[in-house]
Motif scaffolding. Sequence first.
Motif, PDB file in Angstrom:
ATOM      1  N   ASP A  11       0.823  -1.206   0.000  1.00 16.96           N
ATOM      2  CA  ASP A  11       0.000   0.000   0.000  1.00 16.96           C
ATOM      3  C   ASP A  11       0.858   1.256   0.000  1.00 16.96           C
ATOM      4  OD1 ASP A  11      -2.203  -1.541  -0.020  1.00 16.96           O
ATOM      5  OD2 ASP A  11      -2.549  -1.450   2.148  1.00 16.96           O
ATOM      6  N   TYR A  12       1.901   1.209   0.816  1.00 11.45           N
ATOM      7  CA  TYR A  12       2.781   2.376   0.910  1.00 11.45           C
ATOM      8  C   TYR A  12       3.458   2.666  -0.423  1.00 11.45           C
ATOM      9  CZ  TYR A  12       7.123   4.909   1.765  1.00 11.45           C
ATOM     10  OH  TYR A  12       8.164   5.794   1.685  1.00 11.45           O
ATOM     11  N   LEU A  13       3.969   1.606  -1.029  1.00 14.00           N
ATOM     12  CA  LEU A  13       4.695   1.792  -2.287  1.00 14.00           C
ATOM     13  C   LEU A  13       3.762   2.284  -3.406  1.00 14.00           C
ATOM     14  CD1 LEU A  13       7.088  -1.306  -2.270  1.00 14.00           C
ATOM     15  CD2 LEU A  13       7.679   1.095  -1.863  1.00 14.00           C
ATOM     16  N   ILE A  14       2.563   1.695  -3.428  1.00 16.80           N
ATOM     17  CA  ILE A  14       1.615   2.098  -4.473  1.00 16.80           C
ATOM     18  C   ILE A  14       1.259   3.574  -4.337  1.00 16.80           C
ATOM     19  CG2 ILE A  14      -0.781   1.834  -5.261  1.00 16.80           C
ATOM     20  CD1 ILE A  14      -0.499  -1.139  -4.863  1.00 16.80           C
ATOM     21  N   ALA A  15       1.175   4.003  -3.079  1.00 18.82           N
ATOM     22  CA  ALA A  15       0.800   5.401  -2.854  1.00 18.82           C
ATOM     23  C   ALA A  15       1.923   6.367  -3.226  1.00 18.82           C
ATOM     24  CB  ALA A  15       0.405   5.594  -1.395  1.00 18.82           C
ATOM     25  N   ASN A  16       3.172   5.888  -3.185  1.00 21.27           N
ATOM     26  CA  ASN A  16       4.288   6.814  -3.340  1.00 21.27           C
ATOM     27  C   ASN A  16       5.126   6.688  -4.610  1.00 21.27           C
ATOM     28  OD1 ASN A  16       4.444   8.481  -0.752  1.00 21.27           O
ATOM     29  ND2 ASN A  16       4.056   6.393  -0.037  1.00 21.27           N
ATOM     30  N   TYR A  17       5.005   5.579  -5.313  1.00 26.41           N
ATOM     31  CA  TYR A  17       5.860   5.407  -6.501  1.00 26.41           C
ATOM     32  C   TYR A  17       5.042   5.007  -7.732  1.00 26.41           C
ATOM     33  CZ  TYR A  17       9.732   5.374  -3.179  1.00 26.41           C
ATOM     34  OH  TYR A  17      10.624   5.707  -2.208  1.00 26.41           O
ATOM     35  N   PRO A  18       5.552   5.351  -8.912  1.00 26.74           N
ATOM     36  CA  PRO A  18       4.904   4.846 -10.124  1.00 26.74           C
ATOM     37  C   PRO A  18       5.129   3.338 -10.244  1.00 26.74           C
ATOM     38  CG  PRO A  18       6.502   6.601 -10.631  1.00 26.74           C
ATOM     39  CD  PRO A  18       6.719   6.203  -9.211  1.00 26.74           C
ATOM     40  N   ILE A  19       4.056   2.596 -10.247  1.00 26.10           N
ATOM     41  CA  ILE A  19       4.144   1.132 -10.286  1.00 26.10           C
ATOM     42  C   ILE A  19       4.060   0.661 -11.734  1.00 26.10           C
ATOM     43  CG2 ILE A  19       3.112  -1.029  -9.485  1.00 26.10           C
ATOM     44  CD1 ILE A  19       4.093   0.714  -7.210  1.00 26.10           C
ATOM     45  N   ILE A  20       4.929  -0.259 -12.104  1.00 32.26           N
ATOM     46  CA  ILE A  20       4.903  -0.780 -13.463  1.00 32.26           C
ATOM     47  C   ILE A  20       4.203  -2.130 -13.520  1.00 32.26           C
ATOM     48  CG2 ILE A  20       6.416  -1.751 -15.249  1.00 32.26           C
ATOM     49  CD1 ILE A  20       8.328   0.612 -14.486  1.00 32.26           C
ATOM     50  N   ASN A  21       4.386  -2.920 -12.472  1.00 36.11           N
ATOM     51  CA  ASN A  21       3.795  -4.250 -12.515  1.00 36.11           C
ATOM     52  C   ASN A  21       3.492  -4.707 -11.093  1.00 36.11           C
ATOM     53  OD1 ASN A  21       2.931  -6.698 -13.372  1.00 36.11           O
ATOM     54  ND2 ASN A  21       4.922  -7.412 -14.140  1.00 36.11           N
ATOM     55  N   ILE A  22       2.350  -5.336 -10.917  1.00 41.26           N
ATOM     56  CA  ILE A  22       2.001  -5.912  -9.618  1.00 41.26           C
ATOM     57  C   ILE A  22       1.610  -7.362  -9.837  1.00 41.26           C
ATOM     58  CG2 ILE A  22       0.434  -5.856  -7.632  1.00 41.26           C
ATOM     59  CD1 ILE A  22      -0.103  -2.999  -8.138  1.00 41.26           C
ATOM     60  N   ARG A  23       2.117  -8.265  -9.010  1.00 36.38           N
ATOM     61  CA  ARG A  23       1.699  -9.659  -9.142  1.00 36.38           C
ATOM     62  C   ARG A  23       1.534 -10.227  -7.748  1.00 36.38           C
ATOM     63  NH1 ARG A  23       5.838 -11.566 -12.168  1.00 36.38           N
ATOM     64  NH2 ARG A  23       6.846 -12.662 -10.448  1.00 36.38           N
ATOM     65  N   GLU A  24       0.376 -10.781  -7.473  1.00 34.83           N
ATOM     66  CA  GLU A  24       0.158 -11.404  -6.164  1.00 34.83           C
ATOM     67  C   GLU A  24       0.866 -12.752  -6.131  1.00 34.83           C
ATOM     68  OE1 GLU A  24      -1.286  -9.954  -3.674  1.00 34.83           O
ATOM     69  OE2 GLU A  24      -2.085  -8.222  -4.782  1.00 34.83           O
ATOM     70  N   GLU A  25       1.732 -12.962  -5.106  1.00 37.84           N
ATOM     71  CA  GLU A  25       2.311 -14.284  -4.934  1.00 37.84           C
ATOM     72  C   GLU A  25       1.740 -14.871  -3.661  1.00 37.84           C
ATOM     73  OE1 GLU A  25       6.414 -13.225  -5.269  1.00 37.84           O
ATOM     74  OE2 GLU A  25       6.408 -13.577  -7.427  1.00 37.84           O
ATOM     75  N   SER A  26       2.146 -16.105  -3.306  1.00 41.65           N
ATOM     76  CA  SER A  26       1.427 -16.816  -2.243  1.00 41.65           C
ATOM     77  C   SER A  26       1.146 -15.943  -1.018  1.00 41.65           C
ATOM     78  CB  SER A  26       2.190 -18.080  -1.852  1.00 41.65           C
ATOM     79  OG  SER A  26       3.553 -17.746  -1.603  1.00 41.65           O
ATOM     80  N   ASP A  27       2.210 -15.393  -0.383  1.00 40.50           N
ATOM     81  CA  ASP A  27       1.922 -14.589   0.810  1.00 40.50           C
ATOM     82  C   ASP A  27       2.417 -13.159   0.661  1.00 40.50           C
ATOM     83  OD1 ASP A  27       4.457 -15.511   0.637  1.00 40.50           O
ATOM     84  OD2 ASP A  27       4.777 -15.630   2.803  1.00 40.50           O
ATOM     85  N   LYS A  28       3.092 -12.880  -0.466  1.00 39.63           N
ATOM     86  CA  LYS A  28       3.614 -11.538  -0.650  1.00 39.63           C
ATOM     87  C   LYS A  28       3.137 -10.954  -1.973  1.00 39.63           C
ATOM     88  CE  LYS A  28       7.572 -11.535   2.270  1.00 39.63           C
ATOM     89  NZ  LYS A  28       8.970 -11.153   2.400  1.00 39.63           N
ATOM     90  N   THR A  29       3.495  -9.725  -2.178  1.00 38.87           N
ATOM     91  CA  THR A  29       3.158  -9.098  -3.446  1.00 38.87           C
ATOM     92  C   THR A  29       4.446  -8.695  -4.145  1.00 38.87           C
ATOM     93  OG1 THR A  29       1.180  -8.203  -2.426  1.00 38.87           O
ATOM     94  CG2 THR A  29       1.839  -7.245  -4.532  1.00 38.87           C
ATOM     95  N   PHE A  30       4.528  -9.089  -5.425  1.00 40.07           N
ATOM     96  CA  PHE A  30       5.696  -8.734  -6.200  1.00 40.07           C
ATOM     97  C   PHE A  30       5.425  -7.415  -6.913  1.00 40.07           C
ATOM     98  CE2 PHE A  30       7.529  -8.529 -10.421  1.00 40.07           C
ATOM     99  CZ  PHE A  30       8.877  -8.707 -10.160  1.00 40.07           C
ATOM    100  N   LEU A  31       6.364  -6.480  -6.786  1.00 42.28           N
ATOM    101  CA  LEU A  31       6.170  -5.170  -7.405  1.00 42.28           C
ATOM    102  C   LEU A  31       7.350  -4.821  -8.299  1.00 42.28           C
ATOM    103  CD1 LEU A  31       4.993  -2.974  -4.391  1.00 42.28           C
ATOM    104  CD2 LEU A  31       3.603  -3.708  -6.323  1.00 42.28           C
ATOM    105  N   ARG A  32       7.047  -4.153  -9.414  1.00 35.80           N
ATOM    106  CA  ARG A  32       8.111  -3.576 -10.231  1.00 35.80           C
ATOM    107  C   ARG A  32       7.772  -2.100 -10.313  1.00 35.80           C
ATOM    108  NH1 ARG A  32      11.564  -5.854 -14.676  1.00 35.80           N
ATOM    109  NH2 ARG A  32      12.139  -4.097 -16.002  1.00 35.80           N
ATOM    110  N   LEU A  33       8.700  -1.239  -9.923  1.00 36.24           N
ATOM    111  CA  LEU A  33       8.356   0.173  -9.854  1.00 36.24           C
ATOM    112  C   LEU A  33       9.532   1.062 -10.215  1.00 36.24           C
ATOM    113  CD1 LEU A  33       9.864   0.949  -7.036  1.00 36.24           C
ATOM    114  CD2 LEU A  33       7.808   0.027  -6.001  1.00 36.24           C
TER     115      LEU A  33
END
Lengths: 243, 290
Positions: B235-257
């Motif tokens: 949530d913090y990263l989405i609010a503060n950085y331009p996100i290029i890719n989001i992928r839900e993994e088993s217990d975490k979220t993978f982000l490319r930003l």
Amino acid sequence: MRNNLKKELKSVFDVPPPTRKNQFLSQLNYPKTSRMDFIISQLGYIRKRTWILSMLLFIGILDGLYFYKVSNSFIWVVSSILPFISLSSISEIVKSTTYNMKELEMSCKYNFLQICLVRLGVLGATNFMLLIGILILFVGKTDYSFIRLGLYITTPYLLNCYGSLYVINRLKTRMIMYVCCGVTAFVSVLNTLLTIQINEIYTEMYWLFWPMSFIILLLLSAREIVKLIRKMEELQWNLSLTA
Amino acid sequence: MELIIDRLTKQYENKIAVDRISLTLKEGVYGLLGPNGSGKTSLMRMICGVLKPTSGEVKFNGIDVNEEEYRDSLGYLPQDFGYYPEFSAYDFLLYMASLKGLTKHRAKDKASEWLELVGLLDVAKKKIKTFSGGMKQRLGIAQAMLNNPKILILDEPTAGLDPKERIRFRNLISRLGKDRIVLLSTHIVSDVEYIASTILIMKDGQIIHQGSLDEIISVIEGKVYECSVDSKMTDYLIANYPIINIREESDKTFLRLVADKSPCEGAVAVPAVLEDLYLYYFNEGVNRDE
Ligand SMILES: Nc1ncnc2c1ncn2[C@@H]1O[C@H](COP(=O)(O)OP(=O)(O)OP(=O)(O)O)[C@@H](O)[C@H]1O
Ligand SMILES: [Mg+2]
């Protein structure tokens, strides 16, 4: 002997592969067609049904004349069919729009405007010849003069030309042909009703009505044709083709 | 060989679709990249003389876009086109060839040659209305090439092509770009990434970036990070950085930003690709939605 030598030489020396063959080829000027060739090729792309319809009408009339003499009802039948000939010509002229080929045609060397002018010229001339042909067949078989007969037969035709061109110049939908069909049906029915309802329509009582309508419709149609050509020249196109 | 576009503008009633674009194009492949409605089609139509500009001019070797000689050196694939219903693929090409001023003999040669090159030779005599979208698109490409044009304008040429055809198309285009000007538009970044010698990025009617792949990417080179984080951090990263890719993994979220410096613990800098840049410019809206 000589051939052998050639072969030997070939096998001894490797021919270097051509390196800039494509560049070289693309610089050559290929023979191009002339404008006349283009016009002739366009003739081949006018749909057969356009010719067939005119032929059928002409043959039908020839056939009819063999059995009947030219009565008033013969005249209204022919003059009510003629608008359909103009409809088939008009559908040919606007087929680029109907089938969405306008943009492709506009970008070619011989472009959309030239294509339309060829179609307009060719179809206009054949329709004209058909009308004259019919008149020549009729004249002498009735008491009407050539001019009077001409007025009776071509006025509904002109009304349809004007009506269809009016629609084409103002509506911007690909369904335009359906509207033109409607116009033609209306003109044809109107012509039938008028001639059936008003018994005196082909008599002296209406001597002013025919030439007046003829001239007015001729002028109006001419104006619409000029407008149509202007619009094509503008190359403006406001059809919202964008997806 | 030089195609000069000078302060070209197109204004629809109240919308400026192309805004004073000036460009000089030489031999090579140009990739025009931009989201829906950015003005790609409007720009290309004006270059093809199909749409009248509000102002500005287009010239090829000094010849104005309105002249017959200009159109003689032009090949154009519109974004959307039709055909007369009675046409087979072969008829269609012969018809286009006659409009392009090819002699009968040459038209037949070229039509067969290009049908083969786009893989339609075996259906050449079939009616176009029986074609799939991708086949029709390939026919459109063949049509554009009939007159061996010096300027080739392709509006979304790869729309509807399957992956195999896409690759074949890419190879074809990079070959064609050797001795002519090729301008192609797309919203699929990978279409132009490897074949375009120059990439043009269009936004709201303007070219906001132009250059080779490396030049363009250098804007965000070293600023692309990948990380796998928990939901709070997400949530913090989405609010503060331009996100290029989001992928839900088993217990975490993978982000490319995109970030100037490492945005969180465990983030690794990765090499930037063109898609990162594209999304960086164009997905502001997407972020806000989420
Ligand atoms: N005929 C038209 N009348 C009015 N506005 C138009 C017309 N054609 C296009 N526009 C507007 O101009 C803008 C640019 O359109 P254009 O078709 O050039 O975009 P594009 O980049 O090709 O989009 P896409 O990726 O969807 O093909 C859009 O906002 C569109 O709504
Ligand atoms: Mg477009």
